[in-house]
Structures are given as C-alpha cells and as structure tokens.
Design a protein around this motif. Sequence first.
Motif, short mmCIF file in Angstrom:
data_model
loop_
_atom_site.label_atom_id
_atom_site.label_comp_id
_atom_site.label_asym_id
_atom_site.label_seq_id
_atom_site.Cartn_x
_atom_site.Cartn_y
_atom_site.Cartn_z
N TRP A 1 3.12 -1.45 4.02
CA TRP A 1 1.93 -1.41 3.15
C TRP A 1 0.87 -0.50 3.76
CZ3 TRP A 1 -3.05 -3.58 4.23
CH2 TRP A 1 -3.90 -3.61 3.14
N CYS A 2 0.31 0.36 2.94
CA CYS A 2 -0.74 1.28 3.39
C CYS A 2 -2.04 0.51 3.60
CB CYS A 2 -0.96 2.38 2.36
SG CYS A 2 -2.41 3.40 2.69
N ALA A 3 -2.57 0.57 4.81
CA ALA A 3 -3.83 -0.11 5.14
C ALA A 3 -5.01 0.84 5.10
CB ALA A 3 -3.73 -0.74 6.53
N CYS A 4 -4.75 2.13 5.08
CA CYS A 4 -5.84 3.11 5.22
C CYS A 4 -6.37 3.63 3.88
CB CYS A 4 -5.39 4.28 6.08
SG CYS A 4 -4.25 5.42 5.25
N GLY A 5 -5.57 3.54 2.84
CA GLY A 5 -5.99 4.03 1.52
C GLY A 5 -5.68 5.49 1.28
N ARG A 6 -5.14 6.19 2.25
CA ARG A 6 -4.89 7.63 2.11
C ARG A 6 -3.53 7.97 1.51
NH1 ARG A 6 -7.10 10.88 7.41
NH2 ARG A 6 -9.30 10.43 7.09
N SER A 7 -2.61 7.03 1.51
CA SER A 7 -1.25 7.32 1.06
C SER A 7 -1.22 7.78 -0.39
CB SER A 7 -0.38 6.06 1.19
OG SER A 7 0.89 6.30 0.63
N ARG A 8 -0.38 8.74 -0.68
CA ARG A 8 -0.16 9.18 -2.06
C ARG A 8 0.96 8.39 -2.70
NH1 ARG A 8 -0.86 15.77 -1.69
NH2 ARG A 8 -3.03 15.70 -0.99
N LEU B 1 2.31 1.77 -0.78
CA LEU B 1 3.08 1.91 0.45
C LEU B 1 2.62 3.11 1.28
CD1 LEU B 1 6.60 1.07 -1.03
CD2 LEU B 1 4.94 -0.48 0.05
N CYS B 2 2.85 3.00 2.58
CA CYS B 2 2.46 4.04 3.54
C CYS B 2 3.32 5.30 3.37
CB CYS B 2 2.66 3.47 4.94
SG CYS B 2 2.42 4.65 6.28
N ASP B 3 2.68 6.45 3.47
CA ASP B 3 3.44 7.71 3.48
C ASP B 3 3.16 8.51 4.76
OD1 ASP B 3 0.92 8.81 3.18
OD2 ASP B 3 1.40 9.90 1.33
N GLY B 4 2.54 7.86 5.75
CA GLY B 4 2.27 8.52 7.03
C GLY B 4 0.91 9.19 7.11
N SER B 5 0.14 9.16 6.02
CA SER B 5 -1.16 9.84 5.99
C SER B 5 -2.22 9.17 6.84
CB SER B 5 -1.67 9.92 4.54
OG SER B 5 -0.79 10.68 3.74
N HIS B 6 -1.92 8.00 7.42
CA HIS B 6 -2.90 7.29 8.26
C HIS B 6 -3.10 7.95 9.62
CE1 HIS B 6 1.07 5.59 9.28
NE2 HIS B 6 0.58 5.58 10.50
N ARG B 7 -2.28 8.90 9.96
CA ARG B 7 -2.39 9.52 11.28
C ARG B 7 -3.80 10.02 11.53
NH1 ARG B 7 2.72 11.50 9.76
NH2 ARG B 7 4.34 10.33 10.81
N LEU C 1 -5.84 3.44 11.96
CA LEU C 1 -5.28 2.33 11.19
C LEU C 1 -3.76 2.45 11.18
CD1 LEU C 1 -7.77 2.46 8.19
CD2 LEU C 1 -7.73 0.79 10.05
N THR C 2 -3.11 1.30 11.01
CA THR C 2 -1.65 1.29 10.98
C THR C 2 -1.17 0.49 9.78
OG1 THR C 2 -1.62 -0.61 12.46
CG2 THR C 2 -1.34 1.56 13.47
N PRO C 3 -0.01 0.84 9.23
CA PRO C 3 0.51 0.11 8.07
C PRO C 3 0.99 -1.28 8.47
CG PRO C 3 2.11 1.72 8.82
CD PRO C 3 0.87 1.95 9.63
N VAL C 4 1.10 -2.14 7.47
CA VAL C 4 1.52 -3.52 7.69
C VAL C 4 2.95 -3.69 7.16
CG1 VAL C 4 1.06 -5.94 7.06
CG2 VAL C 4 -0.84 -4.36 7.51
S1 FES Z 1 -0.77 6.08 4.81
FE1 FES Z 1 -2.16 4.43 4.84
S2 FES Z 1 -1.42 3.17 6.43
FE2 FES Z 1 -0.03 4.82 6.38
#
Ligand code: FES
Length: 67
Positions: free
Chosen positions: A12-19, A23-29, A33-36
């Motif tokens: 799960w995307c915790a940062c809000g940046r994922s497209r 779900l996380c797409d790695g954009s949190h780098r 923040l880290t995905p759950v």
């Molecule tokens: S893209 Fe948001 S936690 Fe990974």
Amino acid sequence: MLAAEAGKEYWWCACGRSRSQPLCDGSHRGTGLTPVPLKLEQDGEVWLCGCKQTQNKPFCDGSHNRL
Ligand code: FES
C-alpha cells in the motif's frame, strides 16, 4: 476497493505519490516514507485508504470524511 488474492503480497502506498494508487509504484524514494505490506489469507475485497490519513493503515477508517 482492491480485489485481493489469497497469499499474494501487496504494498500500500503511504506517500501519495504512486501513479498506481492505492498501491506503491516505487515513487516514495527520497520521501522517507515506506509502503505498508498487505497479505490476505483468503481472496477478498478490501477498502484501502486513498487519503493517507487513516489510523488503520492500509485500510480506510473513514478519515477522508473529516478532511
Ligand atoms: S509510491 Fe507511495 S509508498 Fe511507494
């Protein structure tokens, strides 16, 4: 809502940046923040938080109603 498969790991995307919300797409780098992780024992539909304000990550707790 996510139709999740039993035994499959979701992030799960915790940062809000994922497209690929929710779900996380790695954009949190670089955000700190880290995905759950999420893994269900049975196939099922789950409501994942989209506003990122939930106190029950990764699930919706109704916090979006108070924004
Ligand atoms: S893209 Fe948001 S936690 Fe990974």
